[in-house]
Enzyme design. Sequence first.
Site, short mmCIF file in Angstrom:
data_model
loop_
_atom_site.label_atom_id
_atom_site.label_comp_id
_atom_site.label_asym_id
_atom_site.label_seq_id
_atom_site.Cartn_x
_atom_site.Cartn_y
_atom_site.Cartn_z
N LYS A 1 0.86 -1.19 0.00
CA LYS A 1 0.00 0.00 0.00
C LYS A 1 0.89 1.23 0.00
CE LYS A 1 -3.64 2.41 2.36
NZ LYS A 1 -4.74 2.30 3.30
N LYS B 1 -2.07 -1.53 -3.93
CA LYS B 1 -2.95 -0.36 -3.91
C LYS B 1 -2.14 0.92 -3.96
CE LYS B 1 -6.22 1.70 -0.81
NZ LYS B 1 -6.70 1.72 0.54
#
Length: 337
Positions: A206, A261
């Site tokens: 992330k 992400k």
Amino acid sequence: MSFIKSRGLFPNTRMRRNRNDDFSRRLIKEVAITPNDLIYPMFVTEGSKCRDRIISMPGIDRLSVDIAIKEAKQLSSLGVPAIALFPVPSQNNRTPLGEEAFNPEGLMQVAIKKIKDAIPELGIITDIALDPYTNHGQDGVIDDKTGAILNDETIQALAKQSLSHANAGADIIAPSDMMDGRIGFIRKHLEESGYINTKIMAYSAKYASNYYGPFREAVGSAKNIKDGEKTTYQIDPSNTNEALHECALDLQEGADMIMIKPGMPYLDVLRRVKEEFKVPTFAYQVSGEYAMHVAAFENGWLNRDQVILESLLCFKRAGADGIFSYFAKEAAEIMNG
Ligand code: PBG
């Protein structure tokens, strides 16, 4: 490339031959996208009969649990396997330590229970992180003196949050906070409490991305984050090797699935992760990507249905087993004709 030599060049080889007919174009397709690949993120809020617009995400609303149940039923009947829940607790439920995150009667825990009871066959993925519950909007507990985000204190809270979600009926818990050691710590607590089939989808790669802006508006944390930065725990957008290292650690610690992400600007990371580990790998087409697309659709600059499907297909081609997308409902409707 030797196969080019052995088959000969133009006109023996005409790449357009296979592309010439609809049937042959269908035959040579390498990947396809179906509703089975989609996960629909949903924002749940307090109250009832409430559908509250998110300005920077036109078409996505914050839903009270009663409305969320109706929406979840619709998703399930469209063939979407799972939803991902994100809570929007009221500002007075936000504290420096974010204790509301593991309140057994909290908004999220009640939402999980009620949706699971109503639609048991629909997978429920829950966000594990403190940011909607802290009054400073960070994903972790802050040291009063230094302002540092405290890792080891935070993962204690994340384990409690995870257990409360598992207890409420969550199928997959998804730690999105990027603290070190949290997957192993959460796994240990789940095992010890008998939740042996609760899956962990780790947000392993992330990034500290500016594409999360609309999400932070949606959960009401944007104005709480003073400097807007999460760079001491989320990955620098410059790095890929670091993402592989994170994935390796989370898998060793007991993650069942991993996540990259944001999505489209990070498809190279997705591809490298899939090639390296060959485990169930997910990607998140985040709020900023949604907002960009919708802005172009609303201006008539892009064809809505076609671009939605193409954007999702690209994730599959890059190696995703599934995609979190705010377009999931609409895409499933298009696919179902
Ligand atoms: C919270 C969380 C964020 C997103 C998912 N979980 C925001 C953040 O890390 O600041 C972003 C999702 C999106 O932008 O759609 N830990």
